[in-house]
Scaffold this motif. Structure first.
Motif: not given
Length: 323
Positions: A210-233
């Motif tokens: 569960s810890e691995k899955e939860g942390t993996g989801q958080t990392l995926e969300q952060l990476e998606a957010l970074v990609q979104t911001k890069d596209q906006e930039i």
């Protein structure tokens, strides 16, 4: 008492007795333990003497005369009368072999197994009848049975002392084992509590999957957010740098400010992403350490329980061996 001219020729160990002058029947022991009995020879006077010292006192100081007769009353006991000291001496030996040892002197001769005469001069072929009767009377008044029982009593007393010492040592060893047993019990209880604490701590933490899955989801969300911001930039940069018929200075500045804000936010998100990854690695390492500590504690508990079992078996054997 002087032995300046005398030379020691023989020594042995024996329990020393003297006849009771009041009853002429009972033996009085000179001490609780065996004493050294020594034979001396004065070559100048051709005289033999028997000496036994107890502490600072001469228990036996008997000069051998032609009329002295040593009588073997049992396998371990012998006696003789000393007319000068007006007493009868008795010697109780540890074994028959000690009794049959005699000093190498010309005064010694044996006249049969029941009447071994250790003090018999070659010149004294026929002692006077009065002296012989008196000596026989003194010897007959001593109880042979009492002598044997007293000699056996001292032998049993020595054995009893040895057994008492062995029992004290066994009791001391048992007490020491009991102390070790109590210490092992305390250590085992402490280890049980420690294992229980570690298990409770591990139960409070989320499961590894569960810890691995939860942390993996958080990392995926952060990476998606970074990609979104890069596209906006990139979009803002393209808008800011593209050709325009009527440049609007204010709008361009606002766009550039948004780009800077997005870049700053993007940097913060990247820092947050790296911090999250480090926290994840630290959490995994801490969990592995907790698991290793639980394993070591369990192994140590097994060893302590095994030692505790051995101590219990040793105490049981010791209790069975005690009379």
């Amino acid at each position: 008492m002087s032995t300046a001219r005398e030379q020691p020729i023989f020594s042995t160990r024996a329990h020393v007795f003297q006849i009771d002058p009041a009853t002429k029947r009972n033996w009085i022991p000179a001490g609780k333990h065996a004493l050294t009995v020594s034979y001396f020879y004065d070559a100048t006077r051709n005289v033999y003497r028997i000496i036994s010292i107890g502490g600072a006192k001469a228990i036996i100081n008997s000069t051998v005369t032609p009329n002295m007769t040593f009588t073997k009353t049992s396998q371990k006991f012998g006696q003789w009368a000393d007319s000068r000291a007006n007493t009868v001496y008795g010697l109780g030996f540890a074994s028959e072999q000690h009794l049959t040892q005699v000093p190498p002197s010309p005064l010694v001769s044996t006249n049969g197994p029941g009447d071994e005469k250790l003090f018999r001069s070659q010149s004294a072929d026929a002692p006077g009848p009065t002296e012989r009767e008196r000596l026989k009377k003194m010897l007959s008044e001593g109880s042979v049975g009492e002598v044997q029982w007293e000699a056996e009593f001292f032998a049993l007393q020595d054995s009893n002392n040895k057994l008492a010492n062995a029992l004290r040592e066994a009791n001391a060893a048992a007490a020491q084992w009991r102390q070790q047993l109590e210490g092992q019990r305390s250590e085992a209880e402490r280890l049980r509590q420690r294992v229980a604490e570690l298990e409770a701590q591990a139960a409070l933490e989320p499961p590894p999957v569960s810890e691995k899955e939860g942390t993996g989801q958080t990392l995926e969300q952060l990476e998606a957010l970074v990609q979104t911001k890069d596209q906006e930039i990139q979009t803002l940069k393209s808008q800011a740098g593209g050709p325009r018929e009527v440049p609007d200075t204010v709008e361009r500045e606002e766009t550039q400010q948004k780009v800077q804000d997005l870049e700053t936010r993007n940097t913060e998100l990247e820092h947050q992403l790296r911090a999250t990854e480090r926290s994840l690695e630290e959490a995994r390492a801490e969990r592995e350490r907790a698991r290793a500590e639980v394993g070591r504690a369990a192994q140590l508990l097994d060893v302590r329980l095994f030692e505790l079992s051995e101590l219990r078996e040793g105490l049981a054997r010791l209790a069975e061996a005690e009379p």
